[in-house]
Design an enzyme around this catalytic site. Structure first.
Site, PDB file in Angstrom:
ATOM      1  N   GLY A 249      43.662 -42.489 -26.042  1.00  0.00           N
ATOM      2  CA  GLY A 249      43.168 -41.389 -26.425  1.00  0.00           C
ATOM      3  C   GLY A 249      43.809 -40.125 -25.667  1.00  0.00           C
ATOM      4  CD  GLU A 291      42.589 -50.714 -25.572  1.00  0.00           C
ATOM      5  OE1 GLU A 291      42.043 -51.801 -26.623  1.00  0.00           O
ATOM      6  OE2 GLU A 291      42.282 -49.615 -26.452  1.00  0.00           O
ATOM      7  N   GLY A 293      48.308 -44.920 -24.814  1.00  0.00           N
ATOM      8  CA  GLY A 293      49.680 -45.122 -25.355  1.00  0.00           C
ATOM      9  C   GLY A 293      50.683 -43.837 -24.752  1.00  0.00           C
ATOM     10  NE  ARG A 294      48.346 -38.780 -28.413  1.00  0.00           N
ATOM     11  CZ  ARG A 294      49.249 -39.172 -30.244  1.00  0.00           C
ATOM     12  NH1 ARG A 294      50.464 -37.922 -30.387  1.00  0.00           N
ATOM     13  NH2 ARG A 294      48.188 -39.367 -30.757  1.00  0.00           N
ATOM     14  NE  ARG A 331      52.810 -37.954 -33.364  1.00  0.00           N
ATOM     15  CZ  ARG A 331      52.761 -36.980 -33.351  1.00  0.00           C
ATOM     16  NH1 ARG A 331      53.465 -36.303 -32.659  1.00  0.00           N
ATOM     17  NH2 ARG A 331      51.267 -36.745 -33.452  1.00  0.00           N
ATOM     18  CE1 TYR A 335      49.122 -38.217 -38.554  1.00  0.00           C
ATOM     19  CE2 TYR A 335      51.146 -38.721 -37.327  1.00  0.00           C
ATOM     20  CZ  TYR A 335      49.936 -39.209 -37.894  1.00  0.00           C
ATOM     21  OH  TYR A 335      50.425 -40.681 -37.450  1.00  0.00           O
ATOM     22  CB  CYS A 362      65.664 -36.741 -51.387  1.00  0.00           C
ATOM     23  SG  CYS A 362      65.776 -35.849 -52.691  1.00  0.00           S
ATOM     24  CD  GLU A 363      58.775 -36.515 -49.703  1.00  0.00           C
ATOM     25  OE1 GLU A 363      59.551 -36.935 -49.955  1.00  0.00           O
ATOM     26  OE2 GLU A 363      57.569 -36.554 -49.488  1.00  0.00           O
TER      27      GLU A 363
HETATM   28  N1  LLP Z   1      43.461 -48.369 -28.685  1.00  0.00           N
HETATM   29  C1  LLP Z   1      42.902 -48.254 -29.616  1.00  0.00           C
HETATM   30  C2  LLP Z   1      42.529 -49.646 -29.884  1.00  0.00           C
HETATM   31  C3  LLP Z   1      43.863 -47.176 -30.294  1.00  0.00           C
HETATM   32  O1  LLP Z   1      43.914 -47.485 -31.693  1.00  0.00           O
HETATM   33  C4  LLP Z   1      45.120 -46.863 -30.000  1.00  0.00           C
HETATM   34  C5  LLP Z   1      45.228 -45.785 -31.305  1.00  0.00           C
HETATM   35  C6  LLP Z   1      44.777 -45.923 -28.925  1.00  0.00           C
HETATM   36  C7  LLP Z   1      45.001 -47.384 -28.186  1.00  0.00           C
HETATM   37  C8  LLP Z   1      45.976 -45.764 -28.142  1.00  0.00           C
HETATM   38  O2  LLP Z   1      46.471 -44.886 -28.179  1.00  0.00           O
HETATM   39  P1  LLP Z   1      47.141 -43.314 -27.634  1.00  0.00           P
HETATM   40  O3  LLP Z   1      46.920 -43.709 -25.171  1.00  0.00           O
HETATM   41  O4  LLP Z   1      47.884 -43.178 -28.241  1.00  0.00           O
HETATM   42  O5  LLP Z   1      46.209 -41.391 -27.665  1.00  0.00           O
HETATM   43  N2  LLP Z   1      49.972 -42.053 -35.565  1.00  0.00           N
HETATM   44  C9  LLP Z   1      49.079 -41.461 -34.342  1.00  0.00           C
HETATM   45  C10 LLP Z   1      48.560 -41.973 -33.268  1.00  0.00           C
HETATM   46  C11 LLP Z   1      47.466 -42.988 -34.000  1.00  0.00           C
HETATM   47  C12 LLP Z   1      46.906 -43.234 -32.557  1.00  0.00           C
HETATM   48  C13 LLP Z   1      46.123 -44.357 -33.363  1.00  0.00           C
HETATM   49  N3  LLP Z   1      45.555 -45.432 -31.900  1.00  0.00           N
HETATM   50  C14 LLP Z   1      50.210 -39.846 -34.157  1.00  0.00           C
HETATM   51  O6  LLP Z   1      51.750 -39.797 -34.474  1.00  0.00           O
HETATM   52  O7  LLP Z   1      49.260 -39.298 -33.173  1.00  0.00           O
END
Ligand code: LLP
Length: 432
Positions: A249, A291, A293-294, A331, A335, A362-363
């Site tokens: 997150g 964890e 991701g982003r 996105r 969002y 087409c939107e």
């Molecule tokens: N761990 C779990 C259990 C999660 O559900 C997520 C993201 C992460 C780790 C990684 O989170 P990050 O570090 O990436 O913030 N589609 C949305 C984001 C959805 C995130 C879902 N879960 C967007 O484009 O902003």
């Protein structure tokens, strides 16, 4: 100058990523195209990996949340950098396993994993299956028993923290489809039940409080809530967990005006809270998982497009239409997400115009950015949308039967394709 460190401008006035000229990349691979700087990804993974050594004395694991961007090469890179991988579907699990990713370093999430997904996880020896609900616990225990295996599990807990309001609050998150609530006692009930099951090994608990979070306090509070629960469980059942998974997150910079806290600060503060709380509560220091991701891939990627029509509606706005859109980046439509947009072949010029960048779907809502600053562009120019490395390729669709763009990786100025462009044949392949 730009939101991402791997972006610059070269002597020709063109935008570069990882030292490669984006205009040349657009020429070579066509547009739209996703481009990543491999060194930036590796640098971020290494920073998370090393921070577990620095702040938890090596007693932890950084696990890349592959939902942000998943393909075989990304899994290989994680493997080479020594991180774990978080998967959230059979498809992500399959991708990781297909490159030989060590199953014991895979964390499997999801609020409604299917029987087949759970079976595949048990069959392949996935290290931590994060169980979301009692139904799943029961199914998993049955599968493990049938296969004569022990399933390593964690429970996903709703720690009751809403980190998305400006001043985060510590209530009201009971209404979430993910995980076990604390308030209702269902978390404790699940723990008690798992402890009676011989085919599952409860390794610890997990929480994830949201995504794109800039403050550190909600993470600190989540760690406290979790450890209080560890203490309660120890007191009531005598069981002490070996592990604690604090989720992902961490926010990244999409706009120059944004100021996420440095990760090192997050690690320092949260690890201090975990250590202090364990000491205070008489708990052993758990093996800690995070964890991200982003924050691993977001700023390491951009998307390149070619400008088509430029439609100036006097006194209203100027639409700059591109050859991609919500199919490769949903996105903004989903969002209202912010992005920095640059004309790649005029990067050295001033961003003097205010425009709306529109996709080709087409939107009407197929926009990439509204009222954004951009150089004066004309048809044929190359547009770069920055920080699209996370949740763009992974959320892309074939809406309007548009083939997904390829993914190109750049390393020290040299580029290569890691995901091929989809073809019309490919997208009609399953049609009968
Ligand atoms: N761990 C779990 C259990 C999660 O559900 C997520 C993201 C992460 C780790 C990684 O989170 P990050 O570090 O990436 O913030 N589609 C949305 C984001 C959805 C995130 C879902 N879960 C967007 O484009 O902003």
């Amino acid at each position: 100058m730009y939101v991402s460190d791997c972006i610059s401008i070269n002597g020709s006035g063109n935008l570069t990523i990882g030292g490669a000229d984006t205009v040349e990349i657009a020429k070579e691979y066509g547009t739209p195209v996703y481009v990543f700087d491999e060194n930036e990804i590796r640098k971020n993974l290494a920073a998370f990996r090393d921070s577990m050594n620095e702040y938890y004395g090596g007693n932890g694991l950084a696990v890349y949340a592959s939902k942000a961007f998943c393909c075989k090469e990304m899994c290989r890179i994680c493997m080479q950098e020594g991180t774990g991988i978080d998967v959230v579907s059979g498809g992500e699990l399959y991708t990781a396993l297909s490159v030989g990713f060590p199953a014991d370093k895979i964390v499997f999430h999801g609020n409604n994993k299917t029987f087949d997904e759970l079976s595949a996880a048990v069959e392949n020896g996935v290290g931590r299956i994060v169980v979301d609900n009692i139904t799943e616990l029961e199914t998993l225990s049955r599968i493990a028993a049938e296969k004569g295996r022990t399933a390593g599990i964690m429970f996903r807990i709703k720690p009751g923290i809403d980190a998305h309001t400006h001043d985060f609050i510590k209530t009201g998150q009971i209404d979430s489809k993910f995980g076990f609530a604390l308030e209702t006692g269902e978390a404790m009930e699940a723990v008690r039940k798992a402890l009676t099951m011989p085919d599952v090994k409860l390794r610890g608990l997990h929480c994830h409080i949201g995504s794109q979070i800039f403050d550190i306090d909600p993470f600190e509070l989540a760690a406290e809530v979790m450890l209080n629960l560890y203490k309660q469980i120890k007191d009531e059942t005598g069981y002490e967990f070996d592990e604690l998974n604090l989720g992902g997150g961490f926010g990244i910079k999409y706009l120059e005006s944004e100021q996420p806290k440095p990760y090192a600060e997050y690690m320092k503060n949260v690890s201090a809270v975990v250590r202090a709380r364990c000491e205070e509560l008489g708990l052993k220091m758990p093996f800690v998982l995070i964890e991200p991701g982003r924050s691993v891939v977001g700023a390491a990627g951009i998307t390149l497009y070619t400008v088509g029509a430029v439609k100036d509606i006097p006194d209203i706005r100027t639409y700059v239409s591109i050859d991609g859109g919500m199919a490769d980046n949903p996105r903004y439509a989903l969002y209202n997400a912010d992005y920095e947009v640059v004309c790649a072949n005029k990067a050295a010029e001033e961003r003097s115009e205010t425009v709306t960048v529109a996709g080709k779907c087409c939107e009407s809502g197929d926009l990439i950015q509204e009222n954004t600053k951009l150089q004066k562009v004309e048809p044929g120019d190359i547009l770069a949308v920055l920080s699209t490395g996370a949740y763009n390729y992974s959320m892309a669709s074939n809406y309007n039967r548009i083939p997904r763009p390829p993914v190109v990786m750049v390393k020290d100025g040299v580029s290569r394709v890691v995901v091929k462009r989809e073809t019309y044949e490919k997208i009609t392949e399953n049609d009968i």
